[in-house]
Design a protein around this motif. Sequence first.
Motif, PDB file in Angstrom:
ATOM      1  N   UNK A 188      26.273  24.142  55.053  1.00  0.00           N
ATOM      2  CA  UNK A 188      26.407  24.406  53.617  1.00  0.00           C
ATOM      3  C   UNK A 188      25.175  25.117  53.076  1.00  0.00           C
ATOM      4  N   UNK A 189      23.956  24.596  53.379  1.00  0.00           N
ATOM      5  CA  UNK A 189      22.715  25.203  52.896  1.00  0.00           C
ATOM      6  C   UNK A 189      21.537  24.546  53.615  1.00  0.00           C
ATOM      7  N   UNK A 190      20.346  25.056  53.302  1.00  0.00           N
ATOM      8  CA  UNK A 190      19.115  24.422  53.749  1.00  0.00           C
ATOM      9  C   UNK A 190      18.505  23.645  52.594  1.00  0.00           C
ATOM     10  N   UNK A 191      17.871  22.517  52.900  1.00  0.00           N
ATOM     11  CA  UNK A 191      17.210  21.737  51.860  1.00  0.00           C
ATOM     12  C   UNK A 191      15.975  21.078  52.463  1.00  0.00           C
ATOM     13  N   UNK A 192      15.162  20.500  51.575  1.00  0.00           N
ATOM     14  CA  UNK A 192      13.960  19.817  52.043  1.00  0.00           C
ATOM     15  C   UNK A 192      14.326  18.541  52.796  1.00  0.00           C
ATOM     16  N   UNK A 193      13.483  18.220  53.760  1.00  0.00           N
ATOM     17  CA  UNK A 193      13.681  16.986  54.532  1.00  0.00           C
ATOM     18  C   UNK A 193      13.375  15.780  53.652  1.00  0.00           C
ATOM     19  N   UNK A 194      14.195  14.731  53.763  1.00  0.00           N
ATOM     20  CA  UNK A 194      13.933  13.457  53.093  1.00  0.00           C
ATOM     21  C   UNK A 194      13.967  12.377  54.163  1.00  0.00           C
ATOM     22  N   UNK A 195      13.137  11.321  53.996  1.00  0.00           N
ATOM     23  CA  UNK A 195      13.120  10.251  55.000  1.00  0.00           C
ATOM     24  C   UNK A 195      14.528   9.720  55.271  1.00  0.00           C
ATOM     25  N   UNK A 196      14.835   9.571  56.550  1.00  0.00           N
ATOM     26  CA  UNK A 196      16.157   9.089  56.949  1.00  0.00           C
ATOM     27  C   UNK A 196      17.054  10.176  57.473  1.00  0.00           C
ATOM     28  N   UNK A 197      16.692  11.444  57.221  1.00  0.00           N
ATOM     29  CA  UNK A 197      17.504  12.550  57.733  1.00  0.00           C
ATOM     30  C   UNK A 197      17.427  12.599  59.258  1.00  0.00           C
ATOM     31  N   UNK A 198      18.515  13.042  59.864  1.00  0.00           N
ATOM     32  CA  UNK A 198      18.549  13.211  61.317  1.00  0.00           C
ATOM     33  C   UNK A 198      17.598  14.342  61.701  1.00  0.00           C
ATOM     34  N   UNK A 199      16.594  14.042  62.558  1.00  0.00           N
ATOM     35  CA  UNK A 199      15.620  15.054  62.945  1.00  0.00           C
ATOM     36  C   UNK A 199      16.246  16.204  63.722  1.00  0.00           C
ATOM     37  N   UNK A 200      17.412  15.975  64.290  1.00  0.00           N
ATOM     38  CA  UNK A 200      18.076  17.053  65.018  1.00  0.00           C
ATOM     39  C   UNK A 200      18.553  18.159  64.069  1.00  0.00           C
ATOM     40  N   UNK A 201      18.578  17.861  62.768  1.00  0.00           N
ATOM     41  CA  UNK A 201      19.021  18.853  61.794  1.00  0.00           C
ATOM     42  C   UNK A 201      17.872  19.699  61.251  1.00  0.00           C
ATOM     43  N   UNK A 202      16.641  19.420  61.704  1.00  0.00           N
ATOM     44  CA  UNK A 202      15.516  20.213  61.215  1.00  0.00           C
ATOM     45  C   UNK A 202      15.659  21.663  61.674  1.00  0.00           C
ATOM     46  N   UNK A 203      15.507  22.568  60.724  1.00  0.00           N
ATOM     47  CA  UNK A 203      15.608  23.999  61.019  1.00  0.00           C
ATOM     48  C   UNK A 203      14.185  24.541  61.140  1.00  0.00           C
ATOM     49  N   UNK A 204      13.713  24.687  62.409  1.00  0.00           N
ATOM     50  CA  UNK A 204      12.309  24.983  62.654  1.00  0.00           C
ATOM     51  C   UNK A 204      11.881  26.353  62.153  1.00  0.00           C
ATOM     52  N   UNK A 205      12.673  27.420  62.285  1.00  0.00           N
ATOM     53  CA  UNK A 205      12.212  28.712  61.742  1.00  0.00           C
ATOM     54  C   UNK A 205      11.956  28.645  60.234  1.00  0.00           C
ATOM     55  N   UNK A 206      12.842  28.008  59.511  1.00  0.00           N
ATOM     56  CA  UNK A 206      12.655  27.897  58.062  1.00  0.00           C
ATOM     57  C   UNK A 206      11.485  26.980  57.736  1.00  0.00           C
ATOM     58  N   UNK A 207      11.297  25.922  58.551  1.00  0.00           N
ATOM     59  CA  UNK A 207      10.167  25.024  58.349  1.00  0.00           C
ATOM     60  C   UNK A 207       8.855  25.778  58.483  1.00  0.00           C
ATOM     61  N   UNK A 208       8.768  26.645  59.517  1.00  0.00           N
ATOM     62  CA  UNK A 208       7.554  27.423  59.724  1.00  0.00           C
ATOM     63  C   UNK A 208       7.326  28.402  58.575  1.00  0.00           C
ATOM     64  N   UNK A 209       8.396  29.003  58.076  1.00  0.00           N
ATOM     65  CA  UNK A 209       8.268  29.998  57.002  1.00  0.00           C
ATOM     66  C   UNK A 209       7.929  29.348  55.670  1.00  0.00           C
ATOM     67  N   UNK A 210       8.499  28.168  55.372  1.00  0.00           N
ATOM     68  CA  UNK A 210       8.314  27.515  54.082  1.00  0.00           C
ATOM     69  C   UNK A 210       7.079  26.609  54.055  1.00  0.00           C
ATOM     70  N   UNK A 211       6.583  26.218  55.227  1.00  0.00           N
ATOM     71  CA  UNK A 211       5.423  25.359  55.263  1.00  0.00           C
ATOM     72  C   UNK A 211       5.754  23.896  55.017  1.00  0.00           C
ATOM     73  N   UNK A 212       7.032  23.533  55.017  1.00  0.00           N
ATOM     74  CA  UNK A 212       7.457  22.135  54.886  1.00  0.00           C
ATOM     75  C   UNK A 212       8.752  21.953  55.661  1.00  0.00           C
ATOM     76  N   UNK A 213       9.051  20.703  56.008  1.00  0.00           N
ATOM     77  CA  UNK A 213      10.239  20.447  56.807  1.00  0.00           C
ATOM     78  C   UNK A 213      11.508  20.807  56.032  1.00  0.00           C
TER      79      UNK A 213
END
Length: 381
Positions: A188-213
Motif C-alpha cells: 500500500x505505501x511506506x511508513x515509519x517503523x513503530x515498535x512491534x512491526x515485523x522486521x522483515x517488512x523493513x525497506x532498507x533502501x528507503x531506510x538508508x535514504x530517509x535516515x530512519x527505519x
Amino acid sequence: MKPTRTGWIVLIAAVTLLVPGIVADYPELVALGLSATALVAFAWARVLTRPRIRAQRSITPSRVPEGEPITCELEVWNESGRTSPEFELTELVADRPQRFHLGRLVAHGYLRYEYEIATQSRGVYVLPPPSIDRLDPARLVRRVQHIGPAERYFVHPRHQGLALFGAGGLRDIDGEATSAQRDGVAFYSLREYVPGDDRRLIHWPSTARMGQLMVRHNTMPDESGYLVVLDTLAGRYMEVSFEEAVRVAASFCVAAVRSGASLWLTTTDGQIPPDSHGTLGATEMDALDFLAGVGRGRHDVSWKQALAREDPVAGVVVVTGRLDADELAALTGTAVETRTTAVIQLHDDHAASISAPSANVISFVAPSSAEFVEQWNGRPQ
C-alpha cells in the motif's frame, strides 16, 4: 347495481313515510313515500343498461420511496355511438374507496385521466381492479363495472448516502479508499517503523535514504462485494426501531451497488432476494424490493450461519436491534479477521451501548436511521 348513500337515505325516507301513512290512513304521507320510491326506481332504470366502454389502468412508476404517492393513468374509450352518462372512478385502497369524477364521454370518445394514490409505510401492495361507476342524474343508484387486473406496487424504504468500508480500509461516499487496513499481502505505501512491526517488512533502501527505519505498509487487496445482514428477530425491536433498521440496511445496499460493488443481502432467518442467487449478487432494485416486504419473525439466530459467505467480500454489515453483552460477544466472535464487520444497533437505550471488543469490528448505536447516517459519515476516516 346498488344504491348510493343518498339513494339509501331516500329509500329509508320512503319507508318512514309509507308505513305510518298506511297505518294512520294518511294519504299525504303515502303519496310522499310512493314518490320517493318511484324516484329510486326511475334511477335504477336509468343505469340498467351496461355502458359500452373499454378501459385500462397502469401504474407508473410501480416502485416509490416511503411517503411518495403512486401515479395511476386511466384510459377510457366510449365504444357507443352516443354520449355516455356521467362516470366515476373508484379505487379500493386499504379497503377504503377513493373516488374520482370522470364526467361524460362523447360518442366514440377517448379519455386519459391521471390521478395519485397516497402511500404510507413501506410494503408490497396489491391494488385491486378499479371500477368505473355509472350514476343516474340524481346520484341515487350506482352501477359498478370492474376493469382490468389487479396490479402490484412496491413502497421502498427510505435510504440515504453512506460512505463504504472494506478490506482495503474505510471508503468515502464515492467508494474510494480513505485509509488502508494493515497486515495484508498487497503493498500500500511506506511508513515509519513503530515498535512491534515485523522486521522483515523493513525497506532498507528507503531506510538508508530517509535516515530512519521505514517499513512496507501492506494491506488487504480490495474485494468487490459487500454482505448486508438484517436481523429480523422480533424480540430485539420495537415496531419503529425495526423500520429504522430496514432503512439503514437499504442505505448500505444502495451505497454498495452504486459504488460498483457486488451486493449480497440476507436476513437472520435465511431470506434472500429471489434474484440474487448468482455470483453477481443483488441489484439495487432486487434489494429494495426485498426490503419493502421483509418483516419481523421469531426464530433462532445463528450468527455463524448468517455471516457465512463463500464469495470474497470487502466488508460485512450487520443491522440489528438491541443486543446484550453475550449476544454481541457471540456476534463479534464470528467476524472474520481479514474483513471489517460493522455492527449497527437501532434502539434509543444509550446506556446499553456496548463497544465491540474486536479490532476488525466497528460498532454503532443510534435511535434512528438519520442519526446513524450522521454518526457514520462523520466518523474519523
